[in-house]
Design an enzyme around this catalytic site. Sequence first.
Site, PDB file in Angstrom:
ATOM      1  CB  THR A  64     -50.960 -88.293 -31.579  1.00  0.00           C
ATOM      2  OG1 THR A  64     -49.618 -87.836 -31.790  1.00  0.00           O
ATOM      3  CG2 THR A  64     -51.851 -87.137 -31.169  1.00  0.00           C
ATOM      4  CD  GLU A  94     -49.599 -85.385 -35.120  1.00  0.00           C
ATOM      5  OE1 GLU A  94     -48.829 -85.461 -34.151  1.00  0.00           O
ATOM      6  OE2 GLU A  94     -50.059 -84.313 -35.571  1.00  0.00           O
TER       7      GLU A  94
END
Length: 317
Positions: free
Chosen positions: A207, A256
Site C-alpha cells: 500500500t 492506505e
Amino acid sequence: MHYWKGLDAVPADMAPTVVTIGNFDGVHLGHCEVLDAAVTQAKARSAQSVAITFDPHPALVHRPESAPELIMGITDRIDTLASVGLDATLMIHYTLEFADQSAEEFVRSIIVEKLNAVAVVVGHDVRFGRGNSGDFGYMQELGAKYGFEVIGVEDVGDKRRLSSTWVREELAAGNVEAAAAILGRPHRMRGEVVHGHARGRELGFPTANLDPEATGIIPADGVYAGWVIDEAEVRWPAAISVGSNPTFDGVSRVVEAHVIDRPEEGVEDFDLYGQQIVVEFISHLRPMVAYRGIEALIEQMTEDVDQARAVLAAERH
C-alpha cells in the site's frame, strides 16, 4: 488563472473586475453556481473575474476549538477555482486584525480600491466585515455608494441547500458517492507517501500510506474503491483502506491505498514513496472490521480488490 497570494500581489493598475467572495471549502456545486455567475458577468462586461478567499479558514481564527475540518487543502482549492474559468483568485491571510475591519472598510479598501470592481456576485446569505455585520442588503447600499452593481445568486439544492457542512456530514458517514454528488467531483485527499508498518506488503497487498498531515477530510473508517494519482498525473485504480487496522490492534487512523493490477514488468520501479499523490474516493465498499486470523483477512482483502476493480471498470465506461 492568476493566483495572488496577498493584497500586495494584486497589480497596481487593476483593470475592471467582477468580484465574488467566499471560503469556498470544497468548491461544491453551490459555490460553482456563484463562481460561474461571476465568470459570466465578467465576460459580459469585458472585465476580469476575481474570487476573494481566505487562509486560514476564519473559523480556525475565531473559534479554533470548534472549527470544522477542511474538505480540501489550499492546492486543491486553487486548482478547482481555476477549473471554473476564473481570471484570478486573491488569497487573503485571515487574522484577527483583518477581521476587525468594518464592513464598509473591507469593501472600500479591497473590492473598490484594490480590485476596481464594477460588480460583485454573491449569495444572498453573504456576510462580511467586523462581527459579520455586513449582509446582502448592506452590500447593495455600498454598491450604490461606490459605483458597483451587486448580483445575488440563489441557493442551489432541492430539499436541502448544498453546503460544505453537508459534504462533511456525508464524508463522516462514509457516503463518498453522496459527497461527490454535492461536490460535483470525487472527494480527494493529497499528501506524501510515507513508510508504514509494511503489513500490506507482507500480506501480498502493498500500500501507499498517506502522511498523517495530508490535506482533505478523512472519510469514515472502511474500505473504498478509488484512484491514486501520482506526480506524473497517471491515474491508478486502487482499493483504499481507512482506519486503525483493528486486526492488528491499531490506534491511529491511517489512509492506505493498494494499487490494483500493478505493472508486471518493472514492478520494483513502481515506488511511490516520497511522492505527493492524490487519493480519490469513488465508492464505499464495506465498513472496517477486525478479522480472526491472517487467512480470513487475506481472503477479505482479495474480495475487496476484486470489488474495487469491478466498480472502477464500470466508472471508466
